[in-house]
Design an enzyme around this catalytic site. Sequence first.
Site, PDB file in Angstrom:
ATOM      1  CB  SER A 175      -0.903   0.027   1.237  1.00 40.88           C
ATOM      2  OG  SER A 175      -1.738  -1.096   1.282  1.00 40.88           O
TER       3      SER A 175
HETATM    4  N1  SAH Z   1      -1.077  -4.795   4.119  1.00 42.48           N
HETATM    5  C1  SAH Z   1      -0.391  -5.075   2.876  1.00 42.48           C
HETATM    6  C2  SAH Z   1      -1.230  -4.652   1.690  1.00 42.48           C
HETATM    7  C3  SAH Z   1      -1.373  -5.804   0.761  1.00 42.48           C
HETATM    8  S1  SAH Z   1      -2.567  -5.627  -0.524  1.00 42.48           S
HETATM    9  C4  SAH Z   1       0.980  -4.439   2.840  1.00 42.48           C
HETATM   10  O1  SAH Z   1       1.295  -3.619   3.711  1.00 42.48           O
HETATM   11  O2  SAH Z   1       1.755  -4.772   1.961  1.00 42.48           O
HETATM   12  C5  SAH Z   1      -3.907  -6.598   0.110  1.00 42.48           C
HETATM   13  C6  SAH Z   1      -3.605  -8.027   0.499  1.00 42.48           C
HETATM   14  O3  SAH Z   1      -4.850  -8.625   0.901  1.00 42.48           O
HETATM   15  C7  SAH Z   1      -3.052  -8.906  -0.614  1.00 42.48           C
HETATM   16  O4  SAH Z   1      -1.855  -9.492  -0.189  1.00 42.48           O
HETATM   17  C8  SAH Z   1      -4.152  -9.953  -0.830  1.00 42.48           C
HETATM   18  O5  SAH Z   1      -3.657 -11.234  -1.197  1.00 42.48           O
HETATM   19  C9  SAH Z   1      -4.830  -9.981   0.538  1.00 42.48           C
HETATM   20  N2  SAH Z   1      -6.195 -10.496   0.558  1.00 42.48           N
HETATM   21  C10 SAH Z   1      -7.171 -10.343  -0.368  1.00 42.48           C
HETATM   22  N3  SAH Z   1      -8.294 -10.962   0.023  1.00 42.48           N
HETATM   23  C11 SAH Z   1      -8.034 -11.535   1.232  1.00 42.48           C
HETATM   24  C12 SAH Z   1      -8.795 -12.324   2.158  1.00 42.48           C
HETATM   25  N4  SAH Z   1     -10.064 -12.667   1.934  1.00 42.48           N
HETATM   26  N5  SAH Z   1      -8.196 -12.710   3.312  1.00 42.48           N
HETATM   27  C13 SAH Z   1      -6.903 -12.385   3.577  1.00 42.48           C
HETATM   28  N6  SAH Z   1      -6.137 -11.651   2.751  1.00 42.48           N
HETATM   29  C14 SAH Z   1      -6.691 -11.228   1.576  1.00 42.48           C
END
Ligand code: SAH
Length: 213
Positions: free
Chosen positions: A64
Amino acid sequence: MKDTFKHKGLRQQLVAIIKNKGIIDENVLKAIGKVPRHLFMDSGFLDHAYQDKAFPIAADQTISQPYTVAYQTELLQVKKGDKVLEIGTGSGYQAAVLCELGAKLYSIERQKELFKKTSKFLPKLGYGAKKLIFGDGYKGLVEEAPFDSIIVTAGAPFVPKPLLSQLKIGGRLVIPVGDDIQIMTLFIRKGEKAFEKHELDQFRFVPLLEDKN
Ligand code: SAH
């Protein structure tokens, strides 16, 4: 895995940019100033690490934007020792920021590849989350509930009920809600069935997908 003076300098510039955009919580700014974001990205992308931009990581996901991380973190109002649940571990960057603030962190990721990579990586930096879970964030983590706060870091088409019910009274859920564009939404649990809801600014996240992969 180096964190040089150059990186530290770039990080302070990033903190200044985020502050300019309206983040005021000093603890959050300090945490952003401490976490070596460049180490959460593949080495080829070093130059991008301290721009205020989201960036692709493995498995078609993104780390993000720092402003977004700061914005969500500020809304959580984390106090040292708080039990916090994150949905969407991804690169682990947001998780590291929460650990810097003293959260006892639980984080769920649905992509096996990212789960494995980040589970190995975070402890190397000294960020010992309580528990990283490979699973489906829509369900929350009932066995560890209730939480002081819950943060969802992917765009949710709707608000999953289990997340609301796994909050302590007084607890906060920060979740971007919407399909193409999301409205950052803050829920504060006021009672067994009472929630205060605040709809805030617009953001764009990768989607919260159902079930694990
Ligand atoms: N917090 C992360 C942002 C990652 S983007 C960072 O700081 O890098 C969002 C993430 O949510 C992705 O890795 C994606 O695989 C995950 N995601 C999507 N749907 C999900 C679900 N139902 N349960 C858990 N994770 C999920």
